[in-house]
Design a protein around this motif. Structure first.
Motif, PDB file in Angstrom:
ATOM      1  N   VAL A 181       5.824  -0.119 -14.286  1.00 28.27           N
ATOM      2  CA  VAL A 181       4.866   0.131 -13.197  1.00 28.27           C
ATOM      3  C   VAL A 181       3.500  -0.463 -13.540  1.00 28.27           C
ATOM      4  N   ALA A 182       3.082  -0.352 -14.794  1.00 26.33           N
ATOM      5  CA  ALA A 182       1.796  -0.943 -15.202  1.00 26.33           C
ATOM      6  C   ALA A 182       1.813  -2.460 -15.016  1.00 26.33           C
ATOM      7  N   THR A 183       2.961  -3.088 -15.287  1.00 30.08           N
ATOM      8  CA  THR A 183       3.090  -4.542 -15.101  1.00 30.08           C
ATOM      9  C   THR A 183       3.042  -4.906 -13.623  1.00 30.08           C
ATOM     10  N   ILE A 184       3.741  -4.143 -12.800  1.00 34.23           N
ATOM     11  CA  ILE A 184       3.699  -4.371 -11.345  1.00 34.23           C
ATOM     12  C   ILE A 184       2.272  -4.212 -10.840  1.00 34.23           C
ATOM     13  N   LEU A 185       1.587  -3.170 -11.294  1.00 37.75           N
ATOM     14  CA  LEU A 185       0.208  -2.917 -10.866  1.00 37.75           C
ATOM     15  C   LEU A 185      -0.708  -4.072 -11.262  1.00 37.75           C
ATOM     16  N   GLN A 186      -0.505  -4.605 -12.454  1.00 39.26           N
ATOM     17  CA  GLN A 186      -1.374  -5.677 -12.931  1.00 39.26           C
ATOM     18  C   GLN A 186      -1.295  -6.925 -12.061  1.00 39.26           C
ATOM     19  N   PHE A 187      -0.075  -7.257 -11.602  1.00 37.03           N
ATOM     20  CA  PHE A 187       0.095  -8.519 -10.879  1.00 37.03           C
ATOM     21  C   PHE A 187       0.121  -8.356  -9.357  1.00 37.03           C
ATOM     22  N   THR A 188       0.284  -7.136  -8.849  1.00 36.80           N
ATOM     23  CA  THR A 188       0.351  -6.940  -7.397  1.00 36.80           C
ATOM     24  C   THR A 188      -1.052  -6.806  -6.825  1.00 36.80           C
ATOM     25  N   LYS A 189      -1.761  -7.926  -6.779  1.00 38.07           N
ATOM     26  CA  LYS A 189      -3.101  -7.968  -6.209  1.00 38.07           C
ATOM     27  C   LYS A 189      -3.007  -8.551  -4.802  1.00 38.07           C
ATOM     28  N   PRO A 190      -3.643  -7.911  -3.803  1.00 34.09           N
ATOM     29  CA  PRO A 190      -3.550  -8.413  -2.423  1.00 34.09           C
ATOM     30  C   PRO A 190      -3.879  -9.895  -2.368  1.00 34.09           C
ATOM     31  N   PRO A 191      -3.105 -10.684  -1.602  1.00 35.26           N
ATOM     32  CA  PRO A 191      -2.033 -10.272  -0.676  1.00 35.26           C
ATOM     33  C   PRO A 191      -0.637 -10.252  -1.307  1.00 35.26           C
ATOM     34  N   CYS A 192      -0.547 -10.279  -2.627  1.00 33.64           N
ATOM     35  CA  CYS A 192       0.751 -10.269  -3.305  1.00 33.64           C
ATOM     36  C   CYS A 192       1.505  -8.975  -3.008  1.00 33.64           C
ATOM     37  N   GLN A 197      17.448  10.856 -10.242  1.00 38.47           N
ATOM     38  CA  GLN A 197      16.285  11.393 -10.940  1.00 38.47           C
ATOM     39  C   GLN A 197      15.432  10.269 -11.536  1.00 38.47           C
ATOM     40  N   THR A 198      16.088   9.300 -12.162  1.00 33.71           N
ATOM     41  CA  THR A 198      15.371   8.156 -12.729  1.00 33.71           C
ATOM     42  C   THR A 198      14.660   7.367 -11.639  1.00 33.71           C
ATOM     43  N   TYR A 199      15.349   7.154 -10.518  1.00 34.17           N
ATOM     44  CA  TYR A 199      14.742   6.370  -9.438  1.00 34.17           C
ATOM     45  C   TYR A 199      13.568   7.119  -8.812  1.00 34.17           C
ATOM     46  N   SER A 200      13.696   8.425  -8.637  1.00 35.94           N
ATOM     47  CA  SER A 200      12.601   9.235  -8.089  1.00 35.94           C
ATOM     48  C   SER A 200      11.392   9.198  -9.025  1.00 35.94           C
ATOM     49  N   HIS A 201      11.658   9.203 -10.315  1.00 34.93           N
ATOM     50  CA  HIS A 201      10.583   9.090 -11.309  1.00 34.93           C
ATOM     51  C   HIS A 201       9.831   7.775 -11.111  1.00 34.93           C
ATOM     52  N   PHE A 202      10.567   6.700 -10.884  1.00 33.05           N
ATOM     53  CA  PHE A 202       9.955   5.384 -10.647  1.00 33.05           C
ATOM     54  C   PHE A 202       9.065   5.406  -9.407  1.00 33.05           C
ATOM     55  N   LEU A 203       9.562   5.960  -8.315  1.00 32.26           N
ATOM     56  CA  LEU A 203       8.777   6.004  -7.072  1.00 32.26           C
ATOM     57  C   LEU A 203       7.508   6.840  -7.241  1.00 32.26           C
ATOM     58  N   GLY A 217      -1.379   4.296  -7.660  1.00 29.99           N
ATOM     59  CA  GLY A 217      -2.103   3.705  -6.544  1.00 29.99           C
ATOM     60  C   GLY A 217      -1.361   2.603  -5.829  1.00 29.99           C
ATOM     61  N   LEU A 218      -0.048   2.608  -5.968  1.00 30.93           N
ATOM     62  CA  LEU A 218       0.780   1.624  -5.275  1.00 30.93           C
ATOM     63  C   LEU A 218       1.545   2.304  -4.147  1.00 30.93           C
ATOM     64  N   SER A 219       1.698   1.580  -3.048  1.00 27.68           N
ATOM     65  CA  SER A 219       2.433   2.100  -1.900  1.00 27.68           C
ATOM     66  C   SER A 219       3.784   1.397  -1.819  1.00 27.68           C
ATOM     67  N   TRP A 220       4.799   2.105  -1.343  1.00 27.90           N
ATOM     68  CA  TRP A 220       6.120   1.495  -1.222  1.00 27.90           C
ATOM     69  C   TRP A 220       6.766   1.899   0.101  1.00 27.90           C
ATOM     70  N   ILE A 244      12.993  -2.074  -2.075  1.00 26.19           N
ATOM     71  CA  ILE A 244      11.718  -1.560  -1.599  1.00 26.19           C
ATOM     72  C   ILE A 244      10.632  -2.633  -1.718  1.00 26.19           C
ATOM     73  N   LYS A 245       9.652  -2.497  -0.857  1.00 28.07           N
ATOM     74  CA  LYS A 245       8.479  -3.366  -0.865  1.00 28.07           C
ATOM     75  C   LYS A 245       7.305  -2.566  -1.403  1.00 28.07           C
ATOM     76  N   ILE A 246       6.602  -3.111  -2.368  1.00 31.16           N
ATOM     77  CA  ILE A 246       5.495  -2.417  -3.029  1.00 31.16           C
ATOM     78  C   ILE A 246       4.206  -3.197  -2.782  1.00 31.16           C
TER      79      ILE A 246
END
Length: 296
Positions: free
Chosen positions: A237-248, A260-266, A273-276, A290-292
């Motif tokens: 998630v930290a990696t996704i957050l780092q590179f998901t800068k608008p409009p990415c 349970q694992t997937y719910s933890h991810f969401l 601070g990411l929306s999906w 999913i789109k994040i």
């Protein structure tokens, strides 16, 4: 017949389906067509299926025909003999699994038989990678003329299908395991000989900040079957957050094995601070895409 053919190229035998098929499709023409589209096909000649599996396939076809009271044609016996010799030789030849998505060219990959090999899951293709490729090919504006970063690329199946299906500005395959990266390069070289718009890079999610200068800001981030262990979710998630800068935006395809694992991810996405939201994709398999996006 199409399912039997597709299964053959990924080293899979569905004995129930084969029995059902041969109950009404067992004539000489049916047998010849099946052989010509599997063992004797150009795809198999160029990207050979593992000979032990081919031998198993031929033996099962013959048994399935005999179970219907039908004599296998002589060409099955010829192939059986040739494959027995080849399997006994135990050459170090490379063998491939070949995948087909829609009308796209086949993608043939060097893979292991084992789910986990050399301490990694990245040496075999996982279902979500194929489904993500299908989704993107059906929605080409998402990838056309885009800069794309793939996380945990594994065998490279998603990216190779994308690069073969449409014009992409730049595609970066990433992974962190040395053997996976070596195998990924072999697969890319084998399938993308005429492409220069891609590269393969190391990206360790635990040290994602250190790659900011070497990995340009993408338009789209992709990931398939990378949500399987709750211990890696914070770094992912930290990696996704780092590179998901608008409009990415980020698209993650997952085979839901553990709710349970997937719910933890969401939840980790939301807490960061990411929306999906769910993408419109239907499958008989337990696949979710999913789109994040980043929340301003």
């Amino acid at each position: 017949m199409e399912k039997i053919i597709n299964d053959f190229f990924i080293w899979r035998l569905d004995k129930v389906h084969m029995k059902k098929f041969f109950s009404s499709n067992n004539g000489t023409e049916d047998q010849s067509k099946l052989l010509d589209n599997t063992i004797r096909s150009k795809v198999n000649a160029d990207n050979p299926v593992e000979p032990d599996f081919c031998l198993q396939f031929v033996k099962h076809v013959m048994r399935a025909l005999e179970a219907e009271g039908v004599q296998p044609q002589d060409f099955w016996y010829e192939e059986l003999q040739a494959l027995q010799i080849e399997a006994a030789a135990k050459t170090n030849k490379r063998y491939f699994k070949s995948y087909f998505v829609g009308e796209s060219e086949a993608v043939s990959l060097i893979e292991t038989k084992e789910i986990i090999s050399n301490g990694t899951t990245g040496l075999t293709s996982w279902p979500a990678g194929i489904h993500l490729a299908k989704f993107l090919i059906e929605n080409q504006p998402l990838i056309s003329n885009k800069r794309i970063l793939e996380l945990g690329a594994g065998t490279g199946i998603t990216g190779i299908f994308c690069l073969k299906s449409t014009e992409i500005l730049d595609y970066i395959f990433t992974d962190c395991h040395e053997k996976v990266l070596t195998n990924l390069k072999l697969n890319a070289d084998h399938n993308l000989a005429e492409h220069t718009n891609y590269r393969i890079e190391t990206l360790d999610w635990q040290q994602a900040l250190s790659y900011q200068d070497t990995l340009a800001q993408p338009d789209l981030i992709l990931g398939a079957d990378i949500v399987f262990d709750s211990r890696i979710i914070p770094d992912l998630v930290a990696t996704i957050l780092q590179f998901t800068k608008p409009p990415c935006v980020t698209l993650i395809a997952s085979t839901i094995r553990n709710e349970q694992t997937y719910s933890h991810f969401l939840k980790e996405l939301e807490d960061s601070g990411l929306s999906w939201c769910n993408c419109d994709y239907e499958s008989e398999d337990p696949i979710r895409i999913i789109k994040i996006t980043f929340v301003d």
